[in-house]
Motif scaffolding. Sequence first.
Motif, PDB file in Angstrom:
ATOM      1  N   THR A  44       0.974  -1.247  -0.174  1.00 30.84           N
ATOM      2  CA  THR A  44       0.573  -0.113   0.196  1.00 30.84           C
ATOM      3  C   THR A  44       0.731   1.391  -0.137  1.00 30.84           C
ATOM      4  O   THR A  44       0.398   2.223  -0.730  1.00 30.84           O
ATOM      5  N   LEU A  45       2.112   0.927   0.699  1.00 28.81           N
ATOM      6  CA  LEU A  45       2.956   2.253   0.859  1.00 28.81           C
ATOM      7  C   LEU A  45       3.533   2.156  -0.523  1.00 28.81           C
ATOM      8  O   LEU A  45       3.674   3.749  -1.037  1.00 28.81           O
ATOM      9  N   PHE A  46       4.114   1.777  -1.009  1.00 28.25           N
ATOM     10  CA  PHE A  46       4.274   1.397  -2.830  1.00 28.25           C
ATOM     11  C   PHE A  46       3.228   2.409  -3.923  1.00 28.25           C
ATOM     12  O   PHE A  46       3.784   2.746  -4.651  1.00 28.25           O
ATOM     13  N   GLY A  51       1.831   6.571  -7.717  1.00 28.83           N
ATOM     14  CA  GLY A  51       0.139   7.025  -8.685  1.00 28.83           C
ATOM     15  C   GLY A  51      -0.527   6.059  -9.062  1.00 28.83           C
ATOM     16  O   GLY A  51      -1.771   6.510  -9.021  1.00 28.83           O
ATOM     17  N   PHE A  52      -0.144   4.706  -8.112  1.00 31.24           N
ATOM     18  CA  PHE A  52      -0.892   3.914  -8.216  1.00 31.24           C
ATOM     19  C   PHE A  52      -2.564   3.945  -6.918  1.00 31.24           C
ATOM     20  O   PHE A  52      -3.962   3.879  -6.998  1.00 31.24           O
ATOM     21  N   ASP A  53      -1.626   4.709  -6.508  1.00 34.38           N
ATOM     22  CA  ASP A  53      -3.095   5.353  -4.676  1.00 34.38           C
ATOM     23  C   ASP A  53      -3.023   6.077  -3.953  1.00 34.38           C
ATOM     24  O   ASP A  53      -1.412   6.958  -4.469  1.00 34.38           O
ATOM     25  N   SER A  54      -3.791   6.797  -3.727  1.00 40.95           N
ATOM     26  CA  SER A  54      -3.391   7.998  -3.423  1.00 40.95           C
ATOM     27  C   SER A  54      -3.559   8.341  -1.829  1.00 40.95           C
ATOM     28  O   SER A  54      -4.511   7.767  -1.196  1.00 40.95           O
ATOM     29  N   ARG A  71      -0.857  11.089 -11.541  1.00 43.86           N
ATOM     30  CA  ARG A  71      -0.610   9.617 -12.135  1.00 43.86           C
ATOM     31  C   ARG A  71       0.563   8.643 -12.506  1.00 43.86           C
ATOM     32  O   ARG A  71       1.034   9.541 -12.614  1.00 43.86           O
ATOM     33  N   PRO A  72       0.528   8.104 -12.294  1.00 42.86           N
ATOM     34  CA  PRO A  72       1.328   6.657 -12.525  1.00 42.86           C
ATOM     35  C   PRO A  72       2.326   6.970 -13.484  1.00 42.86           C
ATOM     36  O   PRO A  72       3.316   6.961 -13.577  1.00 42.86           O
ATOM     37  N   THR A  83       8.299  -1.953  -9.858  1.00 46.15           N
ATOM     38  CA  THR A  83       7.879  -3.457  -9.730  1.00 46.15           C
ATOM     39  C   THR A  83       6.880  -3.759  -9.258  1.00 46.15           C
ATOM     40  O   THR A  83       6.774  -3.675  -7.769  1.00 46.15           O
ATOM     41  N   PHE A  84       6.077  -5.201  -9.522  1.00 48.30           N
ATOM     42  CA  PHE A  84       5.092  -5.338  -8.841  1.00 48.30           C
ATOM     43  C   PHE A  84       5.229  -6.945  -7.766  1.00 48.30           C
ATOM     44  O   PHE A  84       6.172  -7.103  -8.478  1.00 48.30           O
TER      45      PHE A  84
END
Length: 257
Positions: A44-46, A51-54, A71-72, A83-84
Amino acid sequence: MSLLEVREVTRRFGGLTAVDNVSFNVPEGEICAVIGPNGAGKSTLFNCLTGFDSPDAGTVTFAGRELVGMRPDRVVRAGVARTFQNTQLFEEMSARENVMVGCHAKTRAGFVSTALRLPWTVKEERLAAEDADRLLRLVGLEEWRDAPAADMPHGLRRLLEIARALATQPHLMLLDEPAAGLNNSETEALAHALYRIRDHGATLVVVEHDMGLVMEVSDQIVVLDRGCKIAEGPPRLIQKDPEVIRAYLGEEDPEDV
Ligand SMILES: Nc1ncnc2c1ncn2[C@@H]1O[C@H](COP(=O)(O)OP(=O)(O)O)[C@@H](O)[C@H]1O
Ligand SMILES: [Mg+2]
């Protein structure tokens, strides 16, 4: 000034505070690890940094620019790649083509103009291929250049994802559990790749469970537990920190303790 400054970042999901008032700095040229038990809030922090979450509160400053609200794709253009936790590759494409997709995130030639082979894209295409080959060498994947991603072993796929993220020429790289599912020799190859990336001028933030890798490569470690930062410091201090030891023991099944 640090390259990345995370200030009082909070992210709530309903009644759950996944990231709770977290602050830390990442100086340029360092490898920083973010560790913590499952559900600690690392991914969540990442997401909040890229930009994937605010976040609901707090600021994320990268090289003096505020990333929250971007935005991402803008974050990537600003010089931050990620990376994911779960590998996301184009399975039918070769290793080289996967990395070239990353190159296109930064160059003028998008997918459409490349497909139409407009004159100025041919040159960019050649440069992107050269860049891709250089990055495949950097992570030790040159022999896999023409192999479809789907045919590559898991450990090498993780390295390919890193090469693709590098193709955007980031100043900051965020890697979410890069060693997940890797065997010992693959983890060793990953550690070498991380050093080479750092030596090429990128700053790294790595979420990782493999403590051997974390202790080996990190300059600084940030420890999260239930969304809160419970410790921060160099590996030799984190290893002995009573709060950290407690957080990790608490993760085990009580019957095993
Ligand atoms: N989109 C979401 N909606 C609701 N809860 C979420 C969401 N994403 C994560 N969480 C919750 O937030 C907490 C932190 O998750 P996560 O950041 O994935 O932890 P970690 O990466 O450290 O394992 C977990 O309790 C998780 O269930
Ligand atoms: Mg995670």
